[in-house]
Motif scaffolding. Sequence first.
Motif, PDB file in Angstrom:
ATOM      1  N   SER A  97     -11.934   6.069   3.790  1.00 51.47           N
ATOM      2  CA  SER A  97     -11.506   5.237   2.777  1.00 51.47           C
ATOM      3  C   SER A  97     -10.400   4.344   2.958  1.00 51.47           C
ATOM      4  CB  SER A  97     -11.255   6.312   1.470  1.00 51.47           C
ATOM      5  OG  SER A  97     -10.037   7.023   1.812  1.00 51.47           O
ATOM      6  N   GLU A  98      -9.696   4.474   4.041  1.00 51.19           N
ATOM      7  CA  GLU A  98      -8.657   3.625   4.176  1.00 51.19           C
ATOM      8  C   GLU A  98      -8.732   2.626   5.479  1.00 51.19           C
ATOM      9  OE1 GLU A  98      -5.857   3.560   2.497  1.00 51.19           O
ATOM     10  OE2 GLU A  98      -6.498   5.106   1.133  1.00 51.19           O
ATOM     11  N   GLN A 147       1.180   7.441   6.417  1.00 53.47           N
ATOM     12  CA  GLN A 147       1.253   8.410   5.333  1.00 53.47           C
ATOM     13  C   GLN A 147       1.389   7.693   4.200  1.00 53.47           C
ATOM     14  OE1 GLN A 147       4.500  11.097   6.565  1.00 53.47           O
ATOM     15  NE2 GLN A 147       5.048  11.100   4.209  1.00 53.47           N
ATOM     16  N   ARG A 148       1.017   8.138   3.005  1.00 61.56           N
ATOM     17  CA  ARG A 148       1.050   7.571   1.754  1.00 61.56           C
ATOM     18  C   ARG A 148       1.514   8.658   0.898  1.00 61.56           C
ATOM     19  NH1 ARG A 148      -3.479   5.521  -0.149  1.00 61.56           N
ATOM     20  NH2 ARG A 148      -3.115   3.326   0.742  1.00 61.56           N
ATOM     21  N   ILE A 208       2.471   2.654   2.533  1.00 62.34           N
ATOM     22  CA  ILE A 208       2.204   3.324   3.668  1.00 62.34           C
ATOM     23  C   ILE A 208       3.378   3.285   4.670  1.00 62.34           C
ATOM     24  CG2 ILE A 208       0.565   3.520   5.619  1.00 62.34           C
ATOM     25  CD1 ILE A 208      -1.461   2.100   3.979  1.00 62.34           C
ATOM     26  N   ASP A 238      -0.064  12.294   1.693  1.00 60.15           N
ATOM     27  CA  ASP A 238      -1.312  12.327   2.325  1.00 60.15           C
ATOM     28  C   ASP A 238      -1.307  11.545   3.583  1.00 60.15           C
ATOM     29  OD1 ASP A 238      -2.563  13.413   0.113  1.00 60.15           O
ATOM     30  OD2 ASP A 238      -2.365  11.561  -1.084  1.00 60.15           O
ATOM     31  N   ASN A 260     -10.518  16.328   9.397  1.00 57.25           N
ATOM     32  CA  ASN A 260     -11.149  15.139   9.285  1.00 57.25           C
ATOM     33  C   ASN A 260     -11.821  14.609  10.270  1.00 57.25           C
ATOM     34  OD1 ASN A 260     -10.083  14.070   6.302  1.00 57.25           O
ATOM     35  ND2 ASN A 260      -8.589  15.201   7.377  1.00 57.25           N
ATOM     36  N   GLU A 312       0.813  -1.183  -0.091  1.00 60.16           N
ATOM     37  CA  GLU A 312      -0.267  -0.058   0.065  1.00 60.16           C
ATOM     38  C   GLU A 312       0.988   1.251  -0.056  1.00 60.16           C
ATOM     39  OE1 GLU A 312      -3.357   0.430   0.127  1.00 60.16           O
ATOM     40  OE2 GLU A 312      -3.902  -1.731   0.339  1.00 60.16           O
ATOM     41  N   VAL A 318      -8.791   6.933  11.498  1.00 55.37           N
ATOM     42  CA  VAL A 318      -8.369   6.552  10.157  1.00 55.37           C
ATOM     43  C   VAL A 318      -9.461   7.290   9.399  1.00 55.37           C
ATOM     44  CG1 VAL A 318      -7.595   4.670   8.488  1.00 55.37           C
ATOM     45  CG2 VAL A 318      -6.814   4.626  11.097  1.00 55.37           C
ATOM     46  N   LEU A 330      -3.294   9.594   6.409  1.00 51.48           N
ATOM     47  CA  LEU A 330      -4.133   8.395   6.381  1.00 51.48           C
ATOM     48  C   LEU A 330      -4.950   8.095   7.695  1.00 51.48           C
ATOM     49  CD1 LEU A 330      -2.633   5.716   4.083  1.00 51.48           C
ATOM     50  CD2 LEU A 330      -3.840   7.817   3.307  1.00 51.48           C
TER      51      LEU A 330
END
Length: 160
Positions: free
Chosen positions: A98-99, A71-72, A27, A75, A47, A25, A95, A77
């Motif tokens: 979407s993740e 983080q990715r 991540i 971004d 968020n 992923e 979290v 997460l």
Amino acid sequence: MQDMLVRLLDLPDISNLEEQLLETENIVFKRPIAPEKSIVVDWVGQNFSRNWADETSVAFSSLPINCYIAQRDQDILGFACFESTARNFFGPTGVIPSERGKDIGKLLLVKSLLAMRDMGYAYAIIGGIGPAAYYEKTVGASIIQKSEKSIYQHLLKHKK
């Protein structure tokens, strides 16, 4: 809301899971550093809530910082803080929707609890819990009886 107690000497091994999420992923799990404070705090506020953003801001007053992020690329997460509202307290944590379901929250939780163990604690308090069954299954936490009256009992909340 009640609090939960978790024994820090029996935490699950997450090393393979962290490696897997990096490979599959992309991540990265890390403690943010001071130049990232406003980015992380703003993200938590956007968020989740301003109250959680306030707690996250306090986590940055310790070195090393009492927070982990997932983080990715650029971004965020998810995040998890500890010792930001009271000593020996885990939370807040979250979290993005979407993740969820990828064990990101589990990794953030266990990494934070391991950091608390490294601080010298044998047990930690998960304050004002939401998903009790999740914490029980993931780290063997148990409800602290009569903890309905907690440090969050008369919490001021931001008006929208």
